[in-house]
Structure formats: C-alpha cells, structure tokens
Motif scaffolding. Sequence first.
Motif, PDB file in Angstrom:
ATOM      1  N   VAL A 142      35.322  39.322  53.483  1.00 29.14           N
ATOM      2  CA  VAL A 142      34.924  38.941  52.134  1.00 29.14           C
ATOM      3  C   VAL A 142      33.502  38.393  52.153  1.00 29.14           C
ATOM      4  O   VAL A 142      33.138  37.587  53.015  1.00 29.14           O
ATOM      5  N   GLU A 143      32.695  38.843  51.198  1.00 27.48           N
ATOM      6  CA  GLU A 143      31.313  38.379  51.089  1.00 27.48           C
ATOM      7  C   GLU A 143      31.295  36.956  50.533  1.00 27.48           C
ATOM      8  O   GLU A 143      32.083  36.610  49.652  1.00 27.48           O
ATOM      9  N   ARG A 144      30.417  36.130  51.049  1.00 23.01           N
ATOM     10  CA  ARG A 144      30.386  34.730  50.627  1.00 23.01           C
ATOM     11  C   ARG A 144      29.833  34.589  49.217  1.00 23.01           C
ATOM     12  O   ARG A 144      29.053  35.413  48.743  1.00 23.01           O
ATOM     13  N   LYS A 145      30.245  33.517  48.541  1.00 20.98           N
ATOM     14  CA  LYS A 145      29.748  33.219  47.205  1.00 20.98           C
ATOM     15  C   LYS A 145      28.309  32.707  47.307  1.00 20.98           C
ATOM     16  O   LYS A 145      27.991  31.942  48.209  1.00 20.98           O
ATOM     17  N   LYS A 146      27.469  33.155  46.375  1.00 25.31           N
ATOM     18  CA  LYS A 146      26.081  32.707  46.343  1.00 25.31           C
ATOM     19  C   LYS A 146      25.904  31.664  45.238  1.00 25.31           C
ATOM     20  O   LYS A 146      26.601  31.713  44.222  1.00 25.31           O
ATOM     21  N   TYR A 147      24.971  30.764  45.444  1.00 25.61           N
ATOM     22  CA  TYR A 147      24.701  29.760  44.414  1.00 25.61           C
ATOM     23  C   TYR A 147      24.014  30.428  43.235  1.00 25.61           C
ATOM     24  O   TYR A 147      23.300  31.416  43.389  1.00 25.61           O
ATOM     25  N   GLY A 148      24.251  29.896  42.032  1.00 23.87           N
ATOM     26  CA  GLY A 148      23.667  30.485  40.828  1.00 23.87           C
ATOM     27  C   GLY A 148      24.420  31.704  40.352  1.00 23.87           C
ATOM     28  O   GLY A 148      23.981  32.403  39.436  1.00 23.87           O
ATOM     29  N   ARG A 149      25.548  31.995  40.959  1.00 24.63           N
ATOM     30  CA  ARG A 149      26.367  33.152  40.600  1.00 24.63           C
ATOM     31  C   ARG A 149      27.809  32.708  40.421  1.00 24.63           C
ATOM     32  O   ARG A 149      28.227  31.698  40.984  1.00 24.63           O
ATOM     33  N   ALA A 150      28.579  33.490  39.663  1.00 19.85           N
ATOM     34  CA  ALA A 150      29.982  33.155  39.451  1.00 19.85           C
ATOM     35  C   ALA A 150      30.802  33.470  40.708  1.00 19.85           C
ATOM     36  O   ALA A 150      31.711  32.715  41.076  1.00 19.85           O
ATOM     37  N   LYS A 151      30.495  34.604  41.336  1.00 14.56           N
ATOM     38  CA  LYS A 151      31.164  34.997  42.583  1.00 14.56           C
ATOM     39  C   LYS A 151      30.075  35.463  43.542  1.00 14.56           C
ATOM     40  O   LYS A 151      28.941  35.005  43.451  1.00 14.56           O
TER      41      LYS A 151
END
Length: 161
Positions: A142-151
Amino acid sequence: MSDDVKTLDDLKSVVSDADAPEAAPRREPVRDSLGRSYATGKRKDAVARVWIKPGSGRVTVNGKEIQKYFGRPVLQMILRQPFQVAGVSDQFDVMATVKGGGLSGQAGAVKHGISKALQLYDPALRAPLKAAGFLTRDARVVERKKYGRAKARRSFQFSKR
C-alpha cells in the motif's frame, strides 16, 4: 587469448579446447527429520510459515481447515495453484500459520510459502513454479498517505468559493 587467432575457425578450435564451465550444482532436497519442508511466504503485510509433507492433500491454516479459514472460493483456488502448476495435486499435506494483513494478503503469503516449500522438497518442481512466477515475492504494498491529500493520491474536494 593467443595471437594466432585470426579466423572464426581458429576461435572455435581455441574455445572448444578450453575447459567448459562446470554445470550449476544439482539442488538437493531440503527436509527436516520428520520429512517436511519449511518455507516462509510473504505478501503485502502478511507473513506465512508453511510446512509441507507427503499426504492426502489436507490444508490447515492456523489450525483450521482451508474451507473454514478462507471462506471465499477464490482464496481457496489461490492456495491450490502451486500444486496444479507443479502437477502434484492432493499429494502433499500443508500446515501453515499466517499473521498480519487481510485475507487476500494471507492467501497470497500462504501460496508463496507453499511454492517455496515445494521447490525445496523436490527441486525438479522449481522450473514450472518459477515459470508461473510463484517463487517471486510480490513486492506491491500500500502506498503511504501524503500530507495535504485525503489519501495517497486523492486530493481534498476543491471549492471555488
């Protein structure tokens, strides 16, 4: 190389005179004192420890039968694929313990472990399992969540005003 090699025929004679490299060492079966082969399979966050031994085709995962642990027929089919590709259906009993991840990842981890254990038990089965891609660990996670994004990639809803 010597200086007298000027034509292809000279090269062929020089190459044929040289000792051929030794063939790859013959793989030996790896079995414990109880006649079992052990391997570890991984997929996503799931890790499976798998033991196989000659038997009637019983598969137990975490102490439960395959039909009880993996209720969906698709997951049961995934576990049977290595045996079908190798042509040894219902010839081995499997005992597996699996931790982490969800059911799909656990089924993939057990499949990977079964494939590795089969090729350790009988090195002749390595070629069909390798050709089917069952010995390769599926590295997709699973790709990690980025800041400034919902997922990981999904942005928050855009508002013009």
